[in-house]
Design an enzyme around this catalytic site. Structure first.
Site, PDB file in Angstrom:
ATOM      1  N   LYS A 114       0.828  -1.212   0.000  1.00  0.00           N
ATOM      2  CA  LYS A 114       0.000   0.000   0.000  1.00  0.00           C
ATOM      3  C   LYS A 114       0.863   1.263   0.000  1.00  0.00           C
ATOM      4  O   LYS A 114       0.444   2.290  -0.516  1.00  0.00           O
ATOM      5  CB  LYS A 114      -0.987  -0.010   1.160  1.00  0.00           C
ATOM      6  CG  LYS A 114      -2.049  -1.092   0.984  1.00  0.00           C
ATOM      7  CD  LYS A 114      -3.417  -0.713   1.481  1.00  0.00           C
ATOM      8  CE  LYS A 114      -4.425  -1.745   0.968  1.00  0.00           C
ATOM      9  NZ  LYS A 114      -5.777  -1.565   1.422  1.00  0.00           N
ATOM     10  N   LYS A 196      -4.191 -10.158  -6.621  1.00  0.00           N
ATOM     11  CA  LYS A 196      -5.470 -10.334  -5.933  1.00  0.00           C
ATOM     12  C   LYS A 196      -6.555  -9.450  -6.540  1.00  0.00           C
ATOM     13  O   LYS A 196      -6.294  -8.297  -6.888  1.00  0.00           O
ATOM     14  CB  LYS A 196      -5.228  -9.944  -4.466  1.00  0.00           C
ATOM     15  CG  LYS A 196      -6.380 -10.163  -3.535  1.00  0.00           C
ATOM     16  CD  LYS A 196      -6.069  -9.610  -2.134  1.00  0.00           C
ATOM     17  CE  LYS A 196      -6.455  -8.162  -2.017  1.00  0.00           C
ATOM     18  NZ  LYS A 196      -6.964  -7.749  -0.697  1.00  0.00           N
ATOM     19  N   LYS A 199     -10.910  -4.261  -4.495  1.00  0.00           N
ATOM     20  CA  LYS A 199     -11.871  -3.203  -4.799  1.00  0.00           C
ATOM     21  C   LYS A 199     -11.173  -1.876  -5.076  1.00  0.00           C
ATOM     22  O   LYS A 199     -11.776  -0.979  -5.633  1.00  0.00           O
ATOM     23  CB  LYS A 199     -12.923  -3.071  -3.702  1.00  0.00           C
ATOM     24  CG  LYS A 199     -12.406  -2.892  -2.280  1.00  0.00           C
ATOM     25  CD  LYS A 199     -13.599  -2.692  -1.335  1.00  0.00           C
ATOM     26  CE  LYS A 199     -13.604  -3.640  -0.152  1.00  0.00           C
ATOM     27  NZ  LYS A 199     -12.614  -3.330   0.887  1.00  0.00           N
TER      28      LYS A 199
END
Ligand code: ATP
Ligand code: LTN
Length: 331
Positions: A114, A196, A199
């Protein structure tokens, strides 16, 4: 009070939920709800570790609650609540910060991923994210945490923190176990089967949302990235095809072998279209019920208020114990 074992899990309202969230998490929650006393949280405090528009966060939080209920979680049988409504999460997370090492948090792969994706906003909350997650879990004396594969490392850390605290003082926290399915714990992006399904992916063709229309679902599956082998197998050399079979198997409960037999000699287009159909039919009632529920603000408000009250009661028991053990003066 029951003597049922306790479950805790949560999803971030960082966007609309994906098929990955459904297969990796929600679907298992629904199947576990009868045997356990369950707390299912919408972790809005985790969601602000990445910059969010307030109006989107508000909308997504209620939408996720509607998705929980529409997927089959019964608000009468489960405690459904919003993380920021129970201040004990923030309070315990501060205490646990003082029992977590900088080195441990630096090793978290989600933090590394992230930080790369949000290089202009590597804030302290993003770094501290796993400690808040440990607080979520440990507050409820949780036995079992049903999550997708990507959360395994965070759960390991929660266990380490619990054990460290218990050893320093005396048994205070239950040490939680992960519940991660063998198949389907990591649904992959339809555009990049090596990463992965998420969203917060920039490419919307990579994910299927629970509220995507049937047309959109069909279009996204038809565009799914596969390979040039030309044969349907379940192997890591054909990750795109493997992902389609996994999705098909999880939603129909047919075994991988049965599916392989059914598609032997058939083309990729057949598998793509049939998987899309399976997904469309599975998601249709969830989408329709979610659409109905998000309009019923009064009902949703009742669910999250009742949930917060129940959660607060259990959480405070643990928090009081913790404060006492570390030497805080009771109020
Ligand atoms: P974000 O993209 O904002 O990081 P996310 O889609 O990864 O979010 P989370 O809120 O972080 O979703 O995850 C909620 C739950 O869904 C977790 O238990 C997580 O392991 C599971 N999950 C998320 N994506 C997948 C996936 N692709 N396959 C299986 N499980 C998943
Ligand atoms: N970090 C999780 C969401 C989450 C969670 C939790 C999951 C926050 N707190 C407690 C299980 C238990 C994620 O999926 N990204």
């Amino acid at each position: 009070m029951t003597d049922k074992k306790i479950i805790f899990s949560g999803i971030q309202p960082s966007g609309s939920l994906t098929l990955g969230n459904y297969i990796g998490a929600l679907k298992n929650w629904v199947s576990l709800q009868e045997q356990y006393e369950s707390y299912y949280c919408i972790v809005d405090m985790h969601a602000i570790t990445v910059d969010k528009e307030p109006k989107d966060l508000r909308k997504n939080t209620l939408e996720v609650l509607a998705n929980y209920i529409a997927s089959g979680l019964d608000p009468e049988k489960n405690t459904l609540f919003i993380q920021s409504h129970v201040p004990a999460h923030a309070e315990l997370s501060w205490v646990l910060n003082c029992y977590t090492y900088f080195g441990e948090l630096s090793r978290m792969t989600q933090f590394k991923d992230k930080s790369q994706k949000n290089s202009s906003n590597i804030n302290a909350g993003l770094f501290d994210y796993p400690v808040l997650m440990a607080a979520d879990i440990l507050l409820y004396q949780t036995d079992l945490v049903p999550v997708g594969e990507d959360q395994r490392q965070h759960l390991e850390l929660s266990r380490d923190i619990a054990q460290r605290f218990n050893n320093r003082y005396s048994p205070t926290f239950k040490v939680p176990e992960p519940y991660i399915s063998k198949v389907g714990a990591k649904i992959m992006s339809l555009q990049d089967p090596e990463s992965k399904m998420s969203k917060s992916d920039d490419n919307e063709n990579g994910y299927i949302l629970l509220n995507d229309s049937p047309d959109k679902i069909m279009r996204k599956f038809k565009r799914a990235v596969t390979d040039s082998v030309g044969e349907i197998n379940y192997t890591d050399n054909q990750l795109g095809i493997k992902n389609l079979i996994t999705i098909y198997s999880k939603l129909t409960e047919e075994s991988v072998d049965e599916i392989l037999e059914k598609y032997s000699g058939k083309g990729y287009a057949d598998l793509k279209e049939d998987t899309a159909e399976v997904v469309i039919e599975k998601l249709r009632p969830i989408r329709e019920e979610s659409e109905r529920l998000v309009k019923d603000k009064t009902y949703l408000e009742k669910v999250y208020k009742d949930g917060a009250e129940k959660a607060q009661y259990s959480a405070m028991k643990t928090l009081r114990k913790v404060h006492k053990k570390i030497g805080f003066i009771p109020k």
